[in-house]
Design a protein around this motif. Structure first.
Motif, PDB file in Angstrom:
ATOM      1  N   PRO A   9      57.729  11.972  44.956  1.00 36.81           N
ATOM      2  CA  PRO A   9      56.429  11.395  44.535  1.00 36.81           C
ATOM      3  C   PRO A   9      56.286  11.102  42.981  1.00 36.81           C
ATOM      4  O   PRO A   9      56.715  11.774  42.088  1.00 36.81           O
ATOM      5  CB  PRO A   9      55.454  12.261  44.911  1.00 36.81           C
ATOM      6  N   LYS A  10      55.768   9.915  42.995  1.00 33.93           N
ATOM      7  CA  LYS A  10      55.569   9.418  41.359  1.00 33.93           C
ATOM      8  C   LYS A  10      54.053   9.400  40.925  1.00 33.93           C
ATOM      9  O   LYS A  10      53.760   9.303  39.548  1.00 33.93           O
ATOM     10  CB  LYS A  10      56.104   8.049  41.141  1.00 33.93           C
ATOM     11  N   LYS A  11      53.243   9.127  41.919  1.00 34.07           N
ATOM     12  CA  LYS A  11      51.740   9.116  41.810  1.00 34.07           C
ATOM     13  C   LYS A  11      50.933   9.614  42.766  1.00 34.07           C
ATOM     14  O   LYS A  11      51.311   9.888  43.759  1.00 34.07           O
ATOM     15  CB  LYS A  11      51.436   7.571  41.642  1.00 34.07           C
ATOM     16  N   ILE A  12      49.935  10.267  42.190  1.00 38.61           N
ATOM     17  CA  ILE A  12      48.705  10.829  43.026  1.00 38.61           C
ATOM     18  C   ILE A  12      47.487  10.244  43.125  1.00 38.61           C
ATOM     19  O   ILE A  12      47.000   9.975  42.028  1.00 38.61           O
ATOM     20  CB  ILE A  12      48.615  12.451  42.673  1.00 38.61           C
ATOM     21  N   SER A  13      47.001   9.847  44.238  1.00 38.84           N
ATOM     22  CA  SER A  13      45.450   9.302  44.367  1.00 38.84           C
ATOM     23  C   SER A  13      44.528  10.633  44.644  1.00 38.84           C
ATOM     24  O   SER A  13      45.021  11.366  45.589  1.00 38.84           O
ATOM     25  CB  SER A  13      45.491   8.353  45.241  1.00 38.84           C
ATOM     26  N   ILE A  14      43.644  10.713  43.726  1.00 40.61           N
ATOM     27  CA  ILE A  14      42.773  11.590  44.037  1.00 40.61           C
ATOM     28  C   ILE A  14      41.018  10.908  44.382  1.00 40.61           C
ATOM     29  O   ILE A  14      40.635  10.186  43.457  1.00 40.61           O
ATOM     30  CB  ILE A  14      42.291  12.482  42.626  1.00 40.61           C
ATOM     31  N   ILE A  15      40.795  11.507  45.288  1.00 39.56           N
ATOM     32  CA  ILE A  15      39.499  10.720  46.094  1.00 39.56           C
ATOM     33  C   ILE A  15      38.465  11.619  45.678  1.00 39.56           C
ATOM     34  O   ILE A  15      38.740  12.721  46.049  1.00 39.56           O
ATOM     35  CB  ILE A  15      39.427  10.386  47.562  1.00 39.56           C
ATOM     36  N   ILE A  16      37.267  11.255  44.969  1.00 37.91           N
ATOM     37  CA  ILE A  16      36.346  11.942  44.635  1.00 37.91           C
ATOM     38  C   ILE A  16      34.754  11.677  45.380  1.00 37.91           C
ATOM     39  O   ILE A  16      34.309  10.392  44.947  1.00 37.91           O
ATOM     40  CB  ILE A  16      35.918  12.146  43.339  1.00 37.91           C
ATOM     41  N   PRO A  17      34.819  11.955  46.497  1.00 35.18           N
ATOM     42  CA  PRO A  17      33.380  11.837  47.237  1.00 35.18           C
ATOM     43  C   PRO A  17      32.226  12.279  46.536  1.00 35.18           C
ATOM     44  O   PRO A  17      32.069  13.379  45.998  1.00 35.18           O
ATOM     45  CB  PRO A  17      33.535  12.191  48.733  1.00 35.18           C
ATOM     46  N   VAL A  18      31.203  11.454  46.162  1.00 33.91           N
ATOM     47  CA  VAL A  18      30.227  11.869  45.715  1.00 33.91           C
ATOM     48  C   VAL A  18      28.724  11.470  45.967  1.00 33.91           C
ATOM     49  O   VAL A  18      28.684  10.515  46.644  1.00 33.91           O
ATOM     50  CB  VAL A  18      30.229  11.066  44.045  1.00 33.91           C
ATOM     51  N   PHE A  19      27.991  12.401  46.110  1.00 31.57           N
ATOM     52  CA  PHE A  19      26.428  12.446  46.619  1.00 31.57           C
ATOM     53  C   PHE A  19      25.661  13.036  45.718  1.00 31.57           C
ATOM     54  O   PHE A  19      25.567  14.126  45.828  1.00 31.57           O
ATOM     55  CB  PHE A  19      26.299  12.489  47.991  1.00 31.57           C
ATOM     56  N   ASN A  20      24.736  12.355  44.853  1.00 31.01           N
ATOM     57  CA  ASN A  20      23.977  13.171  44.058  1.00 31.01           C
ATOM     58  C   ASN A  20      24.386  14.154  43.340  1.00 31.01           C
ATOM     59  O   ASN A  20      24.065  15.565  43.277  1.00 31.01           O
ATOM     60  CB  ASN A  20      22.568  13.914  44.948  1.00 31.01           C
ATOM     61  N   GLU A  21      25.379  13.906  42.345  1.00 34.80           N
ATOM     62  CA  GLU A  21      25.857  14.867  41.467  1.00 34.80           C
ATOM     63  C   GLU A  21      25.848  14.406  39.901  1.00 34.80           C
ATOM     64  O   GLU A  21      26.749  14.450  39.341  1.00 34.80           O
ATOM     65  CB  GLU A  21      27.543  15.087  41.796  1.00 34.80           C
ATOM     66  N   ARG A  22      24.849  13.865  39.626  1.00 35.34           N
ATOM     67  CA  ARG A  22      24.524  13.427  38.258  1.00 35.34           C
ATOM     68  C   ARG A  22      24.927  14.354  37.265  1.00 35.34           C
ATOM     69  O   ARG A  22      25.375  13.802  36.196  1.00 35.34           O
ATOM     70  CB  ARG A  22      23.184  13.078  38.214  1.00 35.34           C
ATOM     71  N   ASN A  23      24.713  15.748  37.479  1.00 38.81           N
ATOM     72  CA  ASN A  23      25.057  16.514  36.215  1.00 38.81           C
ATOM     73  C   ASN A  23      26.294  17.052  36.276  1.00 38.81           C
ATOM     74  O   ASN A  23      26.811  17.910  35.192  1.00 38.81           O
ATOM     75  CB  ASN A  23      23.958  18.029  36.783  1.00 38.81           C
ATOM     76  N   THR A  24      27.145  16.809  37.307  1.00 40.59           N
ATOM     77  CA  THR A  24      28.692  17.261  37.208  1.00 40.59           C
ATOM     78  C   THR A  24      29.946  16.104  37.298  1.00 40.59           C
ATOM     79  O   THR A  24      30.806  16.303  36.950  1.00 40.59           O
ATOM     80  CB  THR A  24      29.043  18.161  38.194  1.00 40.59           C
ATOM     81  N   ILE A  25      29.383  14.882  37.597  1.00 39.11           N
ATOM     82  CA  ILE A  25      30.250  13.588  37.678  1.00 39.11           C
ATOM     83  C   ILE A  25      31.060  13.377  36.618  1.00 39.11           C
ATOM     84  O   ILE A  25      32.494  13.341  36.797  1.00 39.11           O
ATOM     85  CB  ILE A  25      29.572  12.633  38.710  1.00 39.11           C
ATOM     86  N   GLU A  26      30.366  13.433  35.433  1.00 41.88           N
ATOM     87  CA  GLU A  26      31.234  13.012  34.312  1.00 41.88           C
ATOM     88  C   GLU A  26      32.170  13.969  33.857  1.00 41.88           C
ATOM     89  O   GLU A  26      33.321  13.758  33.351  1.00 41.88           O
ATOM     90  CB  GLU A  26      30.288  12.631  33.117  1.00 41.88           C
TER      91      GLU A  26
END
Length: 240
Positions: A9-26
């Motif tokens: 492998p050369k590349k990894i895709s990281i999926i981040i599902p988000v719902f109401n995570e204003r305090n942590t997403i950044e």
């Protein structure tokens, strides 16, 4: 399933599902971006119609991380499983990992998750929150229900997993895209486990850390999701 040829492998895709995570997403995007691994990273954020201000932060995150972060928006709340499918439709990496947006799972564990696949031994790698890694001590009944669901999953699949409901599951892209997923909410974990076992994937398990949240801190999964997981285990093991 054992691949006839192995391509590193050369590349990894990281999926981040988000719902109401204003305090942590950044913070989660910064942490994922900073972790050192021998692969190019593609970060795909899927917002599941957040209403707490998360959605308004995402364009800035995408602009700041241009070329490395892609944002996808749902037009209504559809559930974590649906968000993962939305992300899977856009991934371009050789490997795929789902990263929760609350940092209960630590991106510093990426190297240990990657090791079995990079060595050519595994098609799928499950984290294990209960053997070896540091973890926050929280809810007794959550732990017992998790043990029961894992036992039942093993009984139905003839696997010997320690933590079926773990959020860290790493896949070779051709494996996860071959599996037809239908669960919209938290049924993703039992569904993908049952179907990966059916594909005869080479599954490894590695210890990871787990920094669980309380409900006051924003934890979303409830006893109803445990009942749903039980339903999905039987549904997908019997009807496919």
């Amino acid at each position: 399933m054992t691949p006839t040829t192995y391509t590193s492998p050369k590349k990894i895709s990281i999926i981040i599902p988000v719902f109401n995570e204003r305090n942590t997403i950044e913070n989660v995007v910064a942490t994922v971006s900073a972790v050192s691994i021998p692969l190019e990273k593609e970060i795909i954020i899927v917002d599941d119609y957040s209403s707490d201000g998360t959605r308004e932060l995402l364009p800035g995150i995408e602009t700041t991380n241009a070329g490395r972060v892609r944002v996808l928006l749902h037009d209504k709340n559809r559930g974590k499983g649906y968000a993962i499918r939305t992300g899977l439709a856009k991934v371009t990496g050789d490997l795929v990992l789902v990263q929760d947006a609350d940092l209960e799972y630590d991106p510093q564990d990426y190297p240990i998750l990657l090791a079995p696949i990079l060595a050519g031994r595994a098609d799928v790698v499950f984290g294990n929150r209960f053997h070896g890694g540091q973890h926050r001590v929280l809810y007794f009944w959550h732990f017992q229900i998790n043990k029961f669901l894992t036992f039942l999953s093993n009984l139905l699949t003839n696997l010997n997993l320690s933590d079926m409901e773990v959020g860290y599951k790493l896949f070779r892209r051709e494996i996860i895209q071959k599996i037809k997923l239908t669960s919209d909410r938290f049924g993703f974990e039992p569904e993908v486990t049952i179907k990966a076992a059916r594909e005869k994937c080479r599954i490894y398990e590695v210890p990871i850390s787990y920094h669980g949240r309380t409900y006051e801190e924003g934890k979303k999964i409830t006893w109803k999701d445990g009942v749903a997981a039980l339903y999905f285990l039987f549904k997908y093991s019997i009807f496919g």
